[in-house]
Structure formats: C-alpha cells, structure tokens
Design a protein around this motif. Structure first.
Motif, PDB file in Angstrom:
ATOM      1  N   ASP A  43       0.824  -1.208   0.000  1.00  0.00           N
ATOM      2  CA  ASP A  43       0.000   0.000   0.000  1.00  0.00           C
ATOM      3  C   ASP A  43       0.860   1.261   0.000  1.00  0.00           C
ATOM      4  N   ARG A  44       1.996   1.230   0.676  1.00  0.00           N
ATOM      5  CA  ARG A  44       2.906   2.388   0.686  1.00  0.00           C
ATOM      6  C   ARG A  44       3.621   2.509  -0.659  1.00  0.00           C
ATOM      7  N   GLN A  45       3.933   1.385  -1.297  1.00  0.00           N
ATOM      8  CA  GLN A  45       4.513   1.432  -2.643  1.00  0.00           C
ATOM      9  C   GLN A  45       3.536   2.102  -3.607  1.00  0.00           C
ATOM     10  N   ASP A  46       2.250   1.728  -3.486  1.00  0.00           N
ATOM     11  CA  ASP A  46       1.235   2.335  -4.340  1.00  0.00           C
ATOM     12  C   ASP A  46       1.117   3.830  -4.070  1.00  0.00           C
ATOM     13  N   ASP A  47       1.227   4.235  -2.801  1.00  0.00           N
ATOM     14  CA  ASP A  47       1.200   5.668  -2.478  1.00  0.00           C
ATOM     15  C   ASP A  47       2.348   6.396  -3.170  1.00  0.00           C
ATOM     16  N   ALA A  48       3.529   5.823  -3.096  1.00  0.00           N
ATOM     17  CA  ALA A  48       4.703   6.432  -3.722  1.00  0.00           C
ATOM     18  C   ALA A  48       4.509   6.516  -5.239  1.00  0.00           C
TER      19      ALA A  48
END
Length: 100
Positions: A43-48
């Motif tokens: 989910d944090r990769q997608d945010d980035a």
C-alpha cells in the motif's frame, strides 16, 4: 482514478541475486529511492507510485513549445506590433456570421 503502477515494478526489476537493477537512464538518487520504496508494504509502494504519477501528469515540461512553434509565436507578435491585425469590424463580421 486508476493509476498504472506497473512502472514501479519495471523500475524495481531485480537481478537473480535480488539486487536492484539500475536502468541506464536512472540517476543514482532515483535508484536509491526506488530501492527503498520496493522494501515498503504494497500500500505504501502504491502511495509512492501515485505521487510520482501526479508529478508526471503535472509536469510543466510537457507544455514546452518546439523551436518552430516559438518562431511562429514570435512572427505573430511581430505582425501585431507592425499593425498587421484584423480590425474590430473584421472580427465582428467573423464572430457574427451564420455558421450553418
């Protein structure tokens, strides 16, 4: 809004040893940031990825005129400066004519 997040996977390709592969056109800083991003939860990769996509979507570089376009703008400005423009009457005739 749907984002294409596959570019992170492309940039974060790993060699057989698991090391991040630096693409020839990536800077060392970008490589390091991507290396850190791929270690984050999904989910944090997608945010980035979304942040990078927003940056790309609003990139002012995409609005740069070509040299030819800049010459056309300069020519148009020179024409106006020389008094070569339509009169108010000419403009009114075009704007108020029947388009049917």
């Amino acid at each position: 809004m749907t984002f294409k997040l596959s570019f992170v996977r492309v940039l974060a390709r790993r060699s057989l040893t698991g090391a991040l592969v630096q693409c020839p056109h990536m800077t060392k800083l970008l490589t390091e940031v991507i290396r850190q991003i791929v270690e984050l939860p999904e989910d944090r990769q997608d945010d980035a990825a979304r942040v990078l996509m927003l940056m790309l979507e609003h990139d002012p570089e995409q609005y740069r005129l070509s040299d030819e376009q800049l010459r056309e703008v300069d020519d148009a400005i020179a024409d106006v400066d020389a008094g070569n423009s339509a009169s108010n009457q000419d403009v009114d005739r075009v704007l108020h004519r029947s388009w049917a």
